[in-house]
Scaffold this active site. Structure first.
Site, PDB file in Angstrom:
ATOM      1  N   CYS A 125       1.004  -1.298   0.340  1.00 27.18           N
ATOM      2  CA  CYS A 125       0.107  -0.218   0.348  1.00 27.18           C
ATOM      3  C   CYS A 125       0.790   2.024   0.034  1.00 27.18           C
ATOM      4  O   CYS A 125       0.026   2.262  -0.345  1.00 27.18           O
ATOM      5  CB  CYS A 125      -0.801  -0.095   0.594  1.00 27.18           C
ATOM      6  SG  CYS A 125      -2.736  -0.992   1.509  1.00 27.18           S
ATOM      7  N   CYS A 129      -3.903  -0.662  10.876  1.00 24.75           N
ATOM      8  CA  CYS A 129      -3.552  -0.355   9.397  1.00 24.75           C
ATOM      9  C   CYS A 129      -3.495  -2.401   9.298  1.00 24.75           C
ATOM     10  O   CYS A 129      -3.654  -3.006   8.139  1.00 24.75           O
ATOM     11  CB  CYS A 129      -2.112  -0.795   9.011  1.00 24.75           C
ATOM     12  SG  CYS A 129      -3.098   1.516   8.727  1.00 24.75           S
ATOM     13  N   CYS A 176       3.340  14.394  37.044  1.00 26.28           N
ATOM     14  CA  CYS A 176       5.199  14.535  35.974  1.00 26.28           C
ATOM     15  C   CYS A 176       5.299  15.608  35.953  1.00 26.28           C
ATOM     16  O   CYS A 176       6.855  15.984  36.050  1.00 26.28           O
ATOM     17  CB  CYS A 176       4.565  14.289  34.435  1.00 26.28           C
ATOM     18  SG  CYS A 176       3.320  12.620  34.363  1.00 26.28           S
ATOM     19  N   ARG A 178       7.120   4.107  29.115  1.00 25.88           N
ATOM     20  CA  ARG A 178       8.397   4.439  30.211  1.00 25.88           C
ATOM     21  C   ARG A 178       7.234   6.034  30.937  1.00 25.88           C
ATOM     22  O   ARG A 178       7.338   5.892  32.448  1.00 25.88           O
ATOM     23  CB  ARG A 178       8.746   5.515  29.069  1.00 25.88           C
ATOM     24  CG  ARG A 178      10.372   6.901  29.821  1.00 25.88           C
ATOM     25  CD  ARG A 178      11.126   5.720  30.656  1.00 25.88           C
ATOM     26  NE  ARG A 178      11.625   6.283  31.277  1.00 25.88           N
ATOM     27  CZ  ARG A 178      11.846   6.614  32.506  1.00 25.88           C
ATOM     28  NH1 ARG A 178      10.935   5.969  33.464  1.00 25.88           N
ATOM     29  NH2 ARG A 178      12.296   7.170  33.867  1.00 25.88           N
ATOM     30  N   CYS A 190       6.918   5.717  35.299  1.00 25.65           N
ATOM     31  CA  CYS A 190       7.177   6.484  36.431  1.00 25.65           C
ATOM     32  C   CYS A 190       5.739   6.552  37.063  1.00 25.65           C
ATOM     33  O   CYS A 190       6.571   7.102  38.750  1.00 25.65           O
ATOM     34  CB  CYS A 190       7.064   7.904  34.573  1.00 25.65           C
ATOM     35  SG  CYS A 190       8.611   8.477  34.388  1.00 25.65           S
TER      36      CYS A 190
END
Length: 259
Positions: free
Chosen positions: A77, A112, A175, A216, A220
């Site tokens: 594709c 996909c 964060c 990741r 955390c």
């Protein structure tokens, strides 16, 4: 064990600080590579030494492999990934008009597979999914991140920002406490970076393996003793989206190497 205890103590001390959530000025944004040792930087910059390139090479094989009931390869594709995928990774997570919500690059690959190859999706963090994602993202190395340009993403970016500044877990940390307010300091001997997601999937020396941005983030969250978001969940994709939009204009480094 002593290092783990030191990290927990350091996290706990950070948890006593106010969540200032002071956004980093554009001119002061820094890739995680700038916090690394010179040896690790050299490893990332040299394709013959970068262990993440092994995943890229495997991804190239998967790109041309016919799979699923449809017997199609990605290349059937999309053709040559060097041209068709150039710039693709710089805009993910992207809004999917059919699903009416954003999806990250790993989810796009699996969609996909399901819709066009009629193949089962790769499991989260599987060797194959990371390899194919790394190969696709590699085609955009050196290009500026454009995530967030689509106006349809605005409410999801806002949700991701809320998650970024929200305190969580037993250590009561957001964060932002580390990556906005205390970057360039040290936590249990390790540099606190700005958390700019410029190189995912990355090869992390601590893991001795490739890993996604979601992995990741989950690490955390576990570190602050919070319930980690599921791979591909609305919360995870929103946080990934905010982080990538926060790095808008920075250079994509995939496959990056990190300590």
């Amino acid at each position: 064990m002593m290092r783990l205890r030191a990290a927990v103590l350091a996290f706990a001390l950070l948890g006593t600080l106010p969540a200032l959530a002071t956004e980093i000025p554009s001119a002061e944004r820094r890739s995680g590579a700038s916090f690394m040792s010179s040896d690790t930087k050299k490893m990332q910059d040299d394709d013959t030494a970068n262990p993440g390139m092994l995943a890229v090479l495997e991804g190239e094989t998967l790109w041309t492999a016919k799979q699923g009931d449809a017997g199609k390869a990605c290349a059937d594709c999309h053709g040559d990934a060097a041209s068709s995928m150039q710039g693709a990774a710089t805009r993910y997570p992207a809004f999917d008009s059919k699903l009416q919500h954003p999806v990250d690059l790993e989810s796009r690959i699996n969609l996909c597979r399901r819709d066009h190859q009629q193949a089962p999706p790769f499991p989260a963090e599987s060797h194959e999914l990371l390899a194919l994602t790394a190969y696709v993202a590699r085609q955009s190395r050196g290009l500026p991140i454009t995530t967030g340009d689509d106006p349809a993403l605005a409410p999801y970016i806002a949700k991701g920002h809320d998650l970024f500044v929200q305190r969580e877990g037993q250590l009561n940390l957001a964060c932002a406490n580390c990556h906005d307010d205390n970057w360039d300091k040290h936590l249990a001997g390790a540099a606190i970076t700005q958390g700019q997601p410029t190189g995912y999937p990355i090869y992390r020396l601590e893991w001795q393996a490739m890993g996604s941005l979601a992995r990741r983030i989950r690490g955390c969250m576990t570190g602050v003793r919070a319930q980690a978001f599921d791979f591909g969940s609305d919360e995870m994709v929103a946080l990934e989206l905010y982080l990538m939009s926060r790095a808008h204009g920075m250079t994509l480094e995939t496959p990056a190497v990190r300590p």
